[in-house]
Each structure stands twice: as C-alpha cells, then as structure tokens.
Enzyme design. Structure first.
Site, PDB file in Angstrom:
ATOM      1  N   HIS A  93     -61.578 -24.968  60.113  1.00  0.00           N
ATOM      2  CA  HIS A  93     -60.578 -25.699  59.334  1.00  0.00           C
ATOM      3  C   HIS A  93     -60.834 -27.044  59.269  1.00  0.00           C
ATOM      4  CE1 HIS A  93     -56.572 -26.468  57.821  1.00  0.00           C
ATOM      5  NE2 HIS A  93     -55.955 -26.522  59.008  1.00  0.00           N
ATOM      6  N   HIS A 111     -63.316 -20.334  51.214  1.00  0.00           N
ATOM      7  CA  HIS A 111     -62.062 -20.969  51.343  1.00  0.00           C
ATOM      8  C   HIS A 111     -61.026 -19.512  51.183  1.00  0.00           C
ATOM      9  CE1 HIS A 111     -58.204 -22.860  50.893  1.00  0.00           C
ATOM     10  NE2 HIS A 111     -58.667 -24.006  51.185  1.00  0.00           N
ATOM     11  N   ASP A 160     -63.956 -29.926  52.263  1.00  0.00           N
ATOM     12  CA  ASP A 160     -64.750 -30.566  53.333  1.00  0.00           C
ATOM     13  C   ASP A 160     -66.229 -30.873  53.099  1.00  0.00           C
ATOM     14  OD1 ASP A 160     -62.601 -28.758  55.546  1.00  0.00           O
ATOM     15  OD2 ASP A 160     -62.756 -30.668  55.346  1.00  0.00           O
TER      16      ASP A 160
HETATM   17  C1  SDX Z   1     -60.010 -25.943  55.242  1.00  0.00           C
HETATM   18  O1  SDX Z   1     -56.400 -22.904  54.392  1.00  0.00           O
HETATM   19  C2  SDX Z   1     -56.596 -24.254  53.689  1.00  0.00           C
HETATM   20  O2  SDX Z   1     -55.983 -24.502  52.839  1.00  0.00           O
HETATM   21  C3  SDX Z   1     -57.459 -25.028  54.519  1.00  0.00           C
HETATM   22  C4  SDX Z   1     -57.925 -26.322  54.030  1.00  0.00           C
HETATM   23  C5  SDX Z   1     -56.695 -27.400  54.102  1.00  0.00           C
HETATM   24  O3  SDX Z   1     -56.598 -28.040  53.091  1.00  0.00           O
HETATM   25  O4  SDX Z   1     -55.929 -27.268  54.872  1.00  0.00           O
HETATM   26  O5  SDX Z   1     -58.374 -26.067  52.655  1.00  0.00           O
HETATM   27  C6  SDX Z   1     -58.986 -27.092  54.775  1.00  0.00           C
HETATM   28  O6  SDX Z   1     -59.978 -25.606  56.298  1.00  0.00           O
HETATM   29  C7  SDX Z   1     -61.175 -25.822  54.518  1.00  0.00           C
HETATM   30  C8  SDX Z   1     -62.244 -24.761  54.981  1.00  0.00           C
HETATM   31  C9  SDX Z   1     -63.130 -25.358  55.979  1.00  0.00           C
HETATM   32  N1  SDX Z   1     -63.886 -24.494  56.597  1.00  0.00           N
HETATM   33  C10 SDX Z   1     -65.203 -24.354  56.432  1.00  0.00           C
HETATM   34  O7  SDX Z   1     -65.872 -24.832  55.433  1.00  0.00           O
HETATM   35  C11 SDX Z   1     -65.927 -23.439  57.425  1.00  0.00           C
HETATM   36  C12 SDX Z   1     -66.911 -22.325  56.510  1.00  0.00           C
HETATM   37  N2  SDX Z   1     -66.296 -21.437  55.734  1.00  0.00           N
HETATM   38  C13 SDX Z   1     -65.732 -20.301  56.437  1.00  0.00           C
HETATM   39  O8  SDX Z   1     -65.897 -20.081  57.699  1.00  0.00           O
HETATM   40  C14 SDX Z   1     -64.669 -19.323  55.529  1.00  0.00           C
HETATM   41  O9  SDX Z   1     -65.096 -19.569  54.350  1.00  0.00           O
HETATM   42  C15 SDX Z   1     -63.157 -19.902  55.598  1.00  0.00           C
HETATM   43  C16 SDX Z   1     -62.798 -19.805  57.199  1.00  0.00           C
HETATM   44  C17 SDX Z   1     -62.788 -21.063  55.169  1.00  0.00           C
HETATM   45  C18 SDX Z   1     -62.335 -18.774  54.992  1.00  0.00           C
HETATM   46  O10 SDX Z   1     -62.534 -17.590  55.736  1.00  0.00           O
HETATM   47  P1  SDX Z   1     -61.804 -16.138  55.424  1.00  0.00           P
HETATM   48  O11 SDX Z   1     -61.096 -16.239  53.917  1.00  0.00           O
HETATM   49  O12 SDX Z   1     -61.311 -15.495  56.622  1.00  0.00           O
HETATM   50  O13 SDX Z   1     -63.099 -15.329  54.783  1.00  0.00           O
HETATM   51  P2  SDX Z   1     -64.180 -14.428  55.733  1.00  0.00           P
HETATM   52  O14 SDX Z   1     -64.560 -15.164  56.798  1.00  0.00           O
HETATM   53  O15 SDX Z   1     -63.283 -13.106  55.785  1.00  0.00           O
HETATM   54  O16 SDX Z   1     -65.248 -14.305  54.705  1.00  0.00           O
HETATM   55  C19 SDX Z   1     -65.489 -13.259  53.644  1.00  0.00           C
HETATM   56  C20 SDX Z   1     -66.999 -13.093  53.459  1.00  0.00           C
HETATM   57  C21 SDX Z   1     -67.706 -12.621  54.762  1.00  0.00           C
HETATM   58  O17 SDX Z   1     -68.871 -11.957  54.388  1.00  0.00           O
HETATM   59  P3  SDX Z   1     -68.736 -10.307  54.542  1.00  0.00           P
HETATM   60  O18 SDX Z   1     -67.942  -9.680  55.734  1.00  0.00           O
HETATM   61  O19 SDX Z   1     -67.579  -9.934  53.427  1.00  0.00           O
HETATM   62  O20 SDX Z   1     -69.874  -9.765  54.173  1.00  0.00           O
HETATM   63  O21 SDX Z   1     -67.509 -14.283  52.860  1.00  0.00           O
HETATM   64  C22 SDX Z   1     -68.480 -14.766  54.136  1.00  0.00           C
HETATM   65  C23 SDX Z   1     -68.121 -13.921  55.302  1.00  0.00           C
HETATM   66  O22 SDX Z   1     -69.294 -13.664  56.201  1.00  0.00           O
HETATM   67  N3  SDX Z   1     -68.464 -16.200  54.223  1.00  0.00           N
HETATM   68  C24 SDX Z   1     -69.387 -17.077  54.494  1.00  0.00           C
HETATM   69  C25 SDX Z   1     -68.809 -18.310  54.460  1.00  0.00           C
HETATM   70  N4  SDX Z   1     -67.569 -18.288  54.483  1.00  0.00           N
HETATM   71  C26 SDX Z   1     -67.202 -16.903  54.185  1.00  0.00           C
HETATM   72  N5  SDX Z   1     -70.720 -16.718  54.543  1.00  0.00           N
HETATM   73  C27 SDX Z   1     -71.297 -17.988  54.613  1.00  0.00           C
HETATM   74  N6  SDX Z   1     -71.131 -19.289  54.880  1.00  0.00           N
HETATM   75  C28 SDX Z   1     -69.750 -19.479  54.589  1.00  0.00           C
HETATM   76  N7  SDX Z   1     -69.145 -20.523  54.589  1.00  0.00           N
END
Ligand code: SDX
Length: 428
Positions: free
Chosen positions: A265, A307, A364
């Site tokens: 997050h 996201h 971010d």
């Molecule tokens: C913020 O919600 C908000 O509004 C948050 C925010 C705010 O203003 O409050 O916008 C701020 O938190 C932004 C996000 C910051 N986090 C990151 O940058 C961390 C990296 N990103 C992730 O870990 C992920 O993308 C999330 C946590 C942001 C979202 O996760 P989800 O929606 O639960 O998606 P998921 O983990 O189920 O991913 C779906 C697929 C998976 O692959 P498969 O299992 O389908 O093969 O996408 C892949 C994941 O492995 N994936 C990534 C990835 N993010 C998702 N693979 C590699 N790198 C990534 N960053």
C-alpha cells in the site's frame, strides 16, 4: 438495468434491490441476504467485488483512469487549487470561498502547537525507529492530550477536531523525521502556508537561514494533492472500520497510518526507491528485474506497478511523472534513478505479462523520485503519503460517522474442525 437481482439457491429464488450510483455504477444490496436465506453469506477475500458503503467523496473509474473529488477532476485540482483548498473540498464537500478558506487556514494555525509532553514520548523511541511507527504512536497519543470524544452530531465539535488534527499531524510527522536524524525539533511557523510550513519543520536547521524554493513548494503541494483521497483503499477502510466502533478520530487515523505503512500500500513509495537503487547498484539491467517480477517462484514484485482498481494508467502517475520532469528541469537536477524508472516503465509496458494483467505504474512509482529531489529521506516517503492522505481519512471517517453506519463486523466461512471431545495428556 433491472432494479432487482435474483439469486437461486437449492431451487429457491431470492430477490435483492439493485442500486445505481450517480456515475451509473451498479451494486446489489445484499444486506437482507443472511436473514432471507437463513444463514447464507457471500465470500470475497480482499473485498475485490464488495462495496463497503455509499460515498460522495471520491469517484474512481479504474478502466478509464478517472479520479475525481466531489466531482472535480484530479487534473484540474492539481493545476488550479492548493493542498489545503482540496482538503476543505474533500472534507466539507464544496470548494471554500476565500473567507471560508482564510478562516480554515487561520483555525489550523491556531492549533499548530503540540503539547510539550509529547516530547517525552518521542524521547522513548530508539533513534532507529521507523518514522511511520513513530507517527502512528504519536497520532494515537494525541488522544491523551485531546481526551474529549468528538460529538459527530455537532458541526462545531467536528470542525474543531478536524482543524486540530490537520494542524498537529504534520508537526508530529516532521518530529518523527527529526528524531530519526538526531536533529532538534522545529515548531510550526504560522507565517507560512501549510506546505511551506511542512518543509521548514522538516528541513530547517538552527544554524542557518532557511530558504524556501517556490518551485519545490509547488511540487510538494501538487504531489500531496494527488494523495488526498482514493475512496475505499486499505488504509481508508481501516480508518472507517476503526471509527465504526465509535473509536475517536485521532485513534482511527492512527490505525490508518499503520495500514498505510505496508509495502503493498503506501509503503510502496519507499519500496520503489529501494528497488530502483537496487537496479542501479546491480548495473541498471532492468530486464533482469522485469523477469524476476514475472517469475512465480520469485517473491520479487515490480513495486509501484499494478493496482486493485486501476486497470489502466493511474491518472496520478501520469501527473507525477510530468511533475518530476518539470521539477528536474526547473531545478536543473539530474538523477539517474529517474532514467532507470522511465526505462523500467517503458520495458514493462511493452511486456506481455504486464499488458495482459493490466499492470501500469501507480501513484507510488514516481512519487519517491520527487520526494528524493526535495531532500526527503526514503524512510519518510510513506509519512509524506500519510500527510497527503490525512484529509481523505478525515473526510471518510466524518461521512461514515455522520451517516450513522453500523459497526463493521464481517462474517466468515468456517472451514476448521467440527465438534470433537477434549483429550487429556494421557490420551493424546
Ligand atoms: C496504493 O487501493 C488504492 O487505492 C491504493 C492507493 C491509494 O491511493 O490509496 O492507490 C495506493 O497502495 C498503490 C499500490 C502500491 N503497491 C504497489 O505498488 C505494490 C506492487 N503492486 C502489487 O503488489 C499489486 O499490484 C497490488 C497490491 C497493488 C494490487 O494487488 P491485487 O489487486 O490484489 O492484484 P493481485 O496481487 O491479485 O495481482 C494480479 C496478478 C497476479 O498475477 P497472477 O497470479 O494473475 O499470475 O498480477 C500480478 C500478480 O502476481 N501482479 C504483479 C504485480 N502486481 C500484480 N506482478 C508483478 N509485479 C507487480 N507489481
């Protein structure tokens, strides 16, 4: 769109109202589900398909990359408003008149002193304490110095709690930084605007005259506007659920700070910079890190990418990337980390793995590069996010309390052991 949804379970049909939002979003109201079906519930880990509330504060369209606060587009707000003006809009629902804004700003300044006893708490932290842990603790400690609970039915009581929190939170945030660096604590300077004051509290040292760079102040103002609210994200949902038990505003915000800290997050802005520095140290081979992010056996994720809601470009990331370019040009800066970030983004966006999962840079990905250019240490990046998100947390807490929403208490699907008889030690 039909105004009801029908669910069939074991041949029996159940009807539920369908609600349409002002932006034509559709929700099935299942609040009668468990009663009508004598015990059936829904299951949705991470609430990916579940709305927790109705809200009038922020509208997101993840498919189109739209973000609006109280109907105003984020692109307009970052260009034409100040952080505190947007805070007023987000919290009270309308852009303030000049008189309303001046009163809001003056009322905040009148509460910018923090009880000196807070320093006894700060002295108790080890110097290595992460500033987010310090900020969460100090925010909760504010309750000790403002014991009265907020009467949410009193506009004046609510207003006083809001201006008090907006005034003291950045002071505590700057103190968390200063103790981390072994620097003396600065007080608010009421002759300055909100953002300039944050910068002087963070960076002013007693031995030298402190000079504010208007370009840097504007860049921080714009960056913090982009963080003000984001509907029902993890930390905001935490603030709402804490507040739903009638916990105080300061205690609820403290819970939000803790939830924001996580690297998935708000902690991602710190993780992005650490990732970019690791790539730089490793020789700048972005392909190697892209492959690591795609490798299911490798826990590495491309921080700042992906996201829960945006399946298109995060509009904030677009604005921040442009702001970073402008800031670097205006201040004649050159940081190889920005080049690595751009190269990483370019390669990732062309890669099938990211394209098919609709993974784009989020808020971010570039924000840390601006914080770094402004001299903010990496361990303070998420604290800056918290300062930016404070108005949204307040607005959402206020809306939830004023709507008289029930205490948040989700159900579960039990999959553990069924009834069994206790065994003594001898029988085990
Ligand atoms: C913020 O919600 C908000 O509004 C948050 C925010 C705010 O203003 O409050 O916008 C701020 O938190 C932004 C996000 C910051 N986090 C990151 O940058 C961390 C990296 N990103 C992730 O870990 C992920 O993308 C999330 C946590 C942001 C979202 O996760 P989800 O929606 O639960 O998606 P998921 O983990 O189920 O991913 C779906 C697929 C998976 O692959 P498969 O299992 O389908 O093969 O996408 C892949 C994941 O492995 N994936 C990534 C990835 N993010 C998702 N693979 C590699 N790198 C990534 N960053």
């Amino acid at each position: 769109m039909p105004n009801k949804a029908i669910l069939e379970i074991d041949g029996k049909k159940y009807e539920f109202p369908v609600l349409i939002g002002t932006e034509n979003e559709v929700a099935i109201d299942i609040s009668s589900l468990r009663g009508a079906t004598k015990g059936v519930i829904t299951l949705d880990p991470g609430f990916k398909n579940t709305g927790s509330c109705e809200s009038k504060i922020t509208f997101l369209d993840g498919e189109k990359g739209i973000l609006r606060h109280r109907g105003y587009a984020i692109e307009e707000l970052t260009k034409k408003a100040s952080f505190l003006e947007v805070a007023y809009l987000v919290i009270f629902g309308e852009l303030p008149t000049k008189a309303e804004f001046n009163k809001f700003e003056d009322d905040i300044k009148s509460h910018s002193m923090v009880n000196e006893e807070v320093k006894n708490i700060i002295d108790g932290f080890p110097k290595i304490a992460h500033p987010m842990g310090v900020l969460s603790s100090l925010t909760s400690a504010l309750t000790a110095f403002n014991p009265g609970t907020v009467n949410v039915n009193s506009k004046e009581d609510m207003y006083q709690a809001i201006v008090r929190l907006l005034a003291k939170f950045p002071v505590l945030a700057s103190w968390a930084h200063r103790i981390n660096k072994g620097l003396p604590l600065n007080y608010s300077d009421n002759s300055l605007d909100y953002i300039s004051n944050i910068m002087q509290m963070m960076f002013k040292i007693p031995t030298e005259e402190f000079k504010l760079n208007p370009i840097a102040v504007r860049a921080l103002d714009e960056l913090l506007i982009l963080h003000e609210d984001h509907e029902q994200n993890c930390s905001t949902s935490t603030v709402r659920i804490a507040g739903s038990s009638a916990a105080g505003l300061f205690a609820s915000i403290s819970a939000g700070v803790s939830a924001l800290w996580g690297p998935l997050h708000g902690g991602a802005n710190q993780a992005v910079l650490e990732m970019l520095e690791e790539i730089q140290k490793d020789g700048g081979d972005v392909d190697k890190f892209i492959n690591k992010a795609k490798d299911k056996n490798d826990p590495f994720r491309l921080m700042g990418f992906g996201h829960r809601v945006y399946k298109n470009f995060d509009p904030r990331a677009r604005i921040i990337k442009k702001a970073a370019d402008e800031l670097f040009q205006d201040l004649n800066l050159n940081d190889p980390i920005l080049d690595i970030a751009k190269h990483l983004e370019e390669v990732a966006l062309k890669d099938e793995y990211f394209a098919e999962r609709k993974l784009y840079p989020n808020v971010d990905f570039y924000s840390g590069i601006i914080y770094r250019a402004l001299g903010v240490p990496v361990e303070m990046f998420t604290v800056m996010f918290a300062i930016g998100r404070l108005p949204g947390w307040i607005a959402q807490w206020k809306e939830m309390r004023e709507n008289g929403e029930p205490i948040g208490r989700p159900r579960q699907l039990y999959t553990g052991e069924t009834l069994r008889t206790f065994k003594s030690f001898e029988e085990r």
